[in-house]
Design an enzyme around this catalytic site. Structure first.
Site, PDB file in Angstrom:
ATOM      1  N   HIS A  90      -1.511  -4.332   1.253  1.00 46.95           N
ATOM      2  CA  HIS A  90      -1.860  -5.035   0.011  1.00 46.95           C
ATOM      3  C   HIS A  90      -0.712  -5.098  -0.997  1.00 46.95           C
ATOM      4  CE1 HIS A  90      -5.907  -4.592   1.580  1.00 46.95           C
ATOM      5  NE2 HIS A  90      -6.352  -5.396   0.634  1.00 46.95           N
ATOM      6  N   TYR A 119      -2.050  -7.453  -4.827  1.00 48.83           N
ATOM      7  CA  TYR A 119      -1.800  -8.878  -4.620  1.00 48.83           C
ATOM      8  C   TYR A 119      -0.874  -9.440  -5.705  1.00 48.83           C
ATOM      9  CZ  TYR A 119      -5.866  -8.611  -1.488  1.00 48.83           C
ATOM     10  OH  TYR A 119      -6.750  -8.276  -0.491  1.00 48.83           O
TER      11      TYR A 119
END
Length: 439
Positions: free
Chosen positions: A77, A142
């Site tokens: 991530h 993100y």
């Protein structure tokens, strides 16, 4: 190693990409040099650069260490996102999947792993030395970064794990400081079912000093958690007044809630289909196009196989089409030179191939193979900012039963080569590591 090995050319520039090594806006071309970042061993941020005039590579080099705890899997991530400020300093944002309680209180979400970090080159246009700046929220994941024409830098991210707001922080001084977090999509508990509203957003610099966003919705169920995601939404922010507007120009109330977004920002209702979001692009008229991958639940935690669909605004209404079986389980980058000419650069096992449409995305037909390897599977990054024709994107290749990836810098003439001696940097100990679960 014999001298002849130094003259042995390979297509990849490194072999130490790790897990899903490439993804976000992680490359910038400036003044004849392409700078790239990718996820390396231990999910650290690594960098390299290529001079298109001299043919010289620098790196790959370690830019920043990650705080990600492996916990039996590769998190993926916190892949690095890159921007170059107006003074030439290179910034990389990476390493977060919501952070941990040890970093303090996350008032806008929950925790998971890692820490969003910000490292900056100590000299302009020089990737050989880096320093960390503690000037952004550590709870991000993100990470996506955009620089506007006036030099302002916008860092977008989800402020925590699944049950967290999407936010941005702005810098008006070339990344030395960042303003307070601003929420743009609200995560809140639902009252009708045992779930929490969550979101996935992708951002794009748009003409007229604007930022466009493609949004899709995630029903974050109470345990057992599944990957049900729905719908496509669209909105645009003007950097001049910091207001978000829908496709009709109406100012939106921020942060978005599910109910409000359904009324004021909905582009497509995907119904019972489960969706994953894809690329976002603007055509020559400034109209948005974005990709969605749709499939049935199929009784699986993350849904069944998915087919590519295309959504676009034609100036009057949203058009939505797709579902050709030829696009099953393919993923791609979107290029839209005009409203009717839609091109998708898609992964197909060992190759990248252009799929082309002359009817605004209604039908996509396979076209030219852009890049191909002998074996393995490929993953691609977003297109590099201001890309040189010889270096459009990063490609990561899984070649064997290993978590490490060969990484290629690929353009219109194939991959940019370098010597095998320089490209193969994995240690023997790393090569011997058994694979772990790759989330």
């Amino acid at each position: 190693m014999p001298l002849s090995a130094k003259d042995d050319k390979v297509d990849y520039f490194t072999d130490n990409g790790y897990g899903n090594a490439v993804g976000p806006p992680a490359g910038v071309h400036h003044n004849g040099v392409t700078y790239v970042a990718y996820q390396g061993p231990d999910e650290d941020a690594w960098v390299a650069s290529y001079n298109h005039e001299t043919g010289e590579w620098v790196g790959p080099l370690l830019a920043g260490e990650s705080a990600m705890e492996q916990r039996g899997n590769i998190d993926n991530h916190g892949k690095p996102a890159m921007v170059i400020d107006d003074e030439g300093y290179i910034h990389i944002f990476y390493g977060g999947h919501g952070g941990t309680a040890g970093l303090g209180e996350n008032k806008l979400g929950n925790y998971n792993n890692g820490e969003q970090r910000h490292v900056v080159s100590t000299k302009p246009f020089d990737i050989t030395s880096w320093e960390m700046r503690k000037n952004i929220s550590p709870f991000g994941t993100y990470s996506q970064v955009i620089k506007m024409d006036n030099g302002d830098i916008y860092l977008f991210f989800r402020h925590g794990a699944h049950r967290s707001n999407w936010v941005y922080q702005r810098s008006t001084d070339n990344g030395r400081t960042f303003e307070d977090v601003v929420s743009i999509a609200l995560s809140k508990r639902r009252t009708d079912i045992a779930a929490v509203d969550s979101w996935y957003l992708k951002f794009l610099k748009a003409p007229g000093d604007k930022i466009a966003a493609r949004v899709y919705y995630h029903i974050c169920n109470d345990p057992p958690h599944v990957g049900e995601r729905q719908n496509g939404y669209y909105m645009v922010m003007s950097a001049e007044d910091q207001l978000w507007r829908n496709i009709h120009g109406d100012v939106l109330e921020m942060p978005l809630t599910k109910e409000y977004a359904d009324q004021h920002a909905l582009a497509v209702n995907t119904g019972e289909k489960w969706v994953h979001g894809g690329d976002l692009a603007l055509d020559s008229k400034g109209y948005p196009h974005f990709l969605l991958y749709l499939g049935d639940e199929n009784g699986k935690p993350w849904g069944g196989p998915k087919l590519l669909h295309h959504c676009r605004w034609n100036g009057e209404e949203w058009l939505f089409h797709g579902g050709d079986e030829k696009t099953l389980s393919k993923r791609g980058n979107l290029h839209v030179p005009s409203p009717e000419n839609v091109n998708v650069l898609m992964t197909e096992g060992t190759k990248l191939r252009w799929w082309n449409s002359k009817d605004g995305g209604k039908t996509l037909n396979p076209g030219k193979t852009y890049f191909e390897v002998e074996d393995g599977t490929l993953m691609i990054s977003d297109f590099i900012e201001n890309a040189h024709p010889d270096a459009r994107l990063l490609v990561a290749r899984k070649v064997d039963n290993s978590d490490f990836r060969r990484v290629y810098l690929v353009g219109d003439n194939g991959a940019i080569q370098r010597s095998r001696f320089e490209a193969e940097i994995l240690t023997e100990a790393q090569k011997a590591l058994p694979p772990v679960k790759n989330d």
